[in-house]
Design an enzyme around this catalytic site. Structure first.
Site, PDB file in Angstrom:
ATOM      1  N   ASP A   1       0.821  -1.219   0.000  1.00  0.00           N
ATOM      2  CA  ASP A   1       0.000   0.000   0.000  1.00  0.00           C
ATOM      3  C   ASP A   1       0.851   1.264   0.000  1.00  0.00           C
ATOM      4  OD1 ASP A   1       1.015  -0.570   2.547  1.00  0.00           O
ATOM      5  OD2 ASP A   1      -0.583   0.548   3.546  1.00  0.00           O
TER       6      ASP A   1
ATOM      7  N   ARG B   1       4.003   1.252 -11.694  1.00  0.00           N
ATOM      8  CA  ARG B   1       3.524   0.810 -10.379  1.00  0.00           C
ATOM      9  C   ARG B   1       2.615  -0.411 -10.543  1.00  0.00           C
ATOM     10  NH1 ARG B   1       3.069   6.548  -9.735  1.00  0.00           N
ATOM     11  NH2 ARG B   1       0.800   6.523 -10.012  1.00  0.00           N
TER      12      ARG B   1
ATOM     13  N   LYS C   1      -6.081  -0.127   6.903  1.00  0.00           N
ATOM     14  CA  LYS C   1      -4.881   0.220   7.658  1.00  0.00           C
ATOM     15  C   LYS C   1      -4.776   1.725   7.828  1.00  0.00           C
ATOM     16  CE  LYS C   1      -0.567   1.038   6.604  1.00  0.00           C
ATOM     17  NZ  LYS C   1       0.769   0.946   5.982  1.00  0.00           N
TER      18      LYS C   1
ATOM     19  N   GLU D   1      -1.858   0.923  13.458  1.00  0.00           N
ATOM     20  CA  GLU D   1      -0.400   1.014  13.301  1.00  0.00           C
ATOM     21  C   GLU D   1       0.166   2.263  13.964  1.00  0.00           C
ATOM     22  OE1 GLU D   1       3.184   1.037   9.928  1.00  0.00           O
ATOM     23  OE2 GLU D   1       1.095   0.923   9.250  1.00  0.00           O
TER      24      GLU D   1
ATOM     25  N   GLU E   1       3.440   3.469  14.639  1.00  0.00           N
ATOM     26  CA  GLU E   1       4.852   3.146  14.395  1.00  0.00           C
ATOM     27  C   GLU E   1       5.776   4.093  15.130  1.00  0.00           C
ATOM     28  OE1 GLU E   1       8.307   2.436  11.019  1.00  0.00           O
ATOM     29  OE2 GLU E   1       6.347   3.140  10.330  1.00  0.00           O
TER      30      GLU E   1
ATOM     31  N   LYS F   1      -0.607  -3.414  14.488  1.00  0.00           N
ATOM     32  CA  LYS F   1       0.604  -3.450  13.653  1.00  0.00           C
ATOM     33  C   LYS F   1       1.657  -2.560  14.309  1.00  0.00           C
ATOM     34  CE  LYS F   1       2.477  -2.650   9.034  1.00  0.00           C
ATOM     35  NZ  LYS F   1       2.247  -2.672   7.583  1.00  0.00           N
TER      36      LYS F   1
ATOM     37  N   SER G   1       3.380  -7.975   9.019  1.00  0.00           N
ATOM     38  CA  SER G   1       2.728  -7.154   8.001  1.00  0.00           C
ATOM     39  C   SER G   1       3.865  -6.340   7.395  1.00  0.00           C
ATOM     40  CB  SER G   1       1.668  -6.235   8.614  1.00  0.00           C
ATOM     41  OG  SER G   1       1.131  -5.397   7.603  1.00  0.00           O
TER      42      SER G   1
ATOM     43  N   TYR H   1      13.835  -6.795  31.979  1.00  0.00           N
ATOM     44  CA  TYR H   1      13.333  -5.920  30.920  1.00  0.00           C
ATOM     45  C   TYR H   1      12.382  -4.886  31.447  1.00  0.00           C
ATOM     46  CZ  TYR H   1      15.854  -8.759  27.710  1.00  0.00           C
ATOM     47  OH  TYR H   1      16.876  -9.388  27.050  1.00  0.00           O
TER      48      TYR H   1
END
Length: 372
Positions: A43, A65, A156, A197, A199, A239, A310, A372
């Protein structure tokens, strides 16, 4: 249900989704991440494609493309057990193969779910140090209705956060969590499974501990917002980034350390109701991404979600290099894509033997989780 008494009790909620809607969302989410399967992120926006194609000396035209996407989509049945969903860009959703078959039909006919990127890109958040939010909520409801008609069953939306001495700010974390929750709620009303998502970019010299700390703060905010917006978690997929150190961090961490930090962060913040976690590859090489995904699945902590991939670049980089815009390279390029799909299918089951440069499996050790 009357909404007049909404104000009286914070906890009163009109039903947002019927039982049938919930069932459909949950079943779709399960099919996308069923065992051994992950997601092909195809995408890339027109701008991102320009960068990818420039790397191999190909002009960024709609036809090029299309040719490139066709290389990925024309992989044979070997990918059916590796890929559960493909994320399309708007333009690609309406394109066809050389012999006139719609890409959407081609993907759906092999039992792979069709997804669509619905955000409209990042925009600056004024008053912050270079931070952003993501636009695209306007008209999203109508677009989702149309995309559903056109064959998409998941979507998404990407938000981006940066790590530095001052970032991410509380504002950026809250704003991005809210926009992800609002997007998720709109998608679910239309029977579309949202991929969420948030990120956290790997740019910077931060170490693994700082990356883990920030990932935990961001995911905590995301799931607080999901709860506030009545998002049905069983009908969503997360994600996230893997927890890795910044690109310029002098310390190099083993796949086992990355895995332990990643799984620990998720266990502290992501409700077990979430159907699947499909990691983004975030600037890792193809091999690194697969090795890390494999280590995450072998991490000796209880993991209540399906942990898969993903990937965009980490499924496509060698295919793109093999193709270089030449017709006669198309078959070889498709083979490269299949090879990565198979590697990641093994990795999300913890069965990837891994690259040559990653030491012997016998020497691998997981630290105790309290570190951790």
């Amino acid at each position: 249900v009357s909404c007049d008494n909404q104000a009286l009790g914070m906890t009163h909620q009109s039903p947002t989704l019927s039982e049938a809607q919930k069932r459909e969302l949950h079943e779709t989410a399960l099919r996308i991440v069923s065992p051994g399967k992950g997601i092909l992120a195809a995408d890339e926006s027109v701008g991102s494609m320009a960068k990818r194609l420039a790397q191999v000396g190909v002009e960024n035209t709609e036809e090029n493309r299309r040719q490139y996407r066709q290389i990925l989509f024309s992989a044979d049945d070997r990918i059916n057990g590796c890929i559960g969903g493909v994320i399309f860009f708007h333009e690609t959703l309406y394109q066809h193969t050389d012999n006139g078959i719609a890409f959407v039909k081609m993907i759906r006919d092999r039992g792979i779910m069709v997804g669509i990127k619905v955000d409209k890109g990042v925009v600056p958040l004024a008053g912050t140090c270079g931070e952003t939010t993501t636009q695209g909520l306007d008209g999203l409801s109508e677009r989702c209705a149309q995309y559903k008609k056109d064959g998409a069953v998941f979507a998404k939306w990407r938000c981006v956060l940066k790590i530095s001495d001052t970032n991410p700010s509380k504002l950026a974390i809250t704003e991005n969590a809210n926009v992800l929750a609002r997007y998720s709620s709109i998608c679910q009303q239309h029977g579309i499974v949202p991929i969420i998502e948030p990120e956290i970019l790997p740019d910077g010299d931060h170490d693994l501990k700082r990356s883990q700390y920030i990932t935990e703060k961001v995911l905590t905010a995301v799931y607080k917002a999901m709860s506030d917006h009545h998002v049905y978690l069983e009908g969503t997929i997360l994600k996230p980034n893997m927890v890795t150190s910044g690109h310029s961090c002098p310390t190099k961490y083993s796949p086992e350390e990355v895995a332990m930090a990643t799984v620990t962060a998720l266990r502290r913040t992501v409700p077990p109701a979430v159907t699947g976690v499909a990691f983004l590859s975030g600037g890792q090489s193809e091999e690194e991404a697969s090795v890390h995904l494999n280590a995450i699945n072998n991490c000796p902590l209880a993991k209540p979600w399906i942990l898969t991939f993903s990937f965009g670049r980490a499924l496509q980089a060698s295919a793109l290099r093999a193709w270089r815009g030449h017709k006669e390279n198309e078959k070889a390029a498709t083979e490269q894509f299949i090879k990565r799909a198979e590697a990641n299918s093994l990795a999300c089951q913890g069965k990837y033997p891994g690259g040559e440069n990653y030491g012997e499996a016998g020497q691998r050790s997981y630290g105790s989780s309290h570190a951790y």
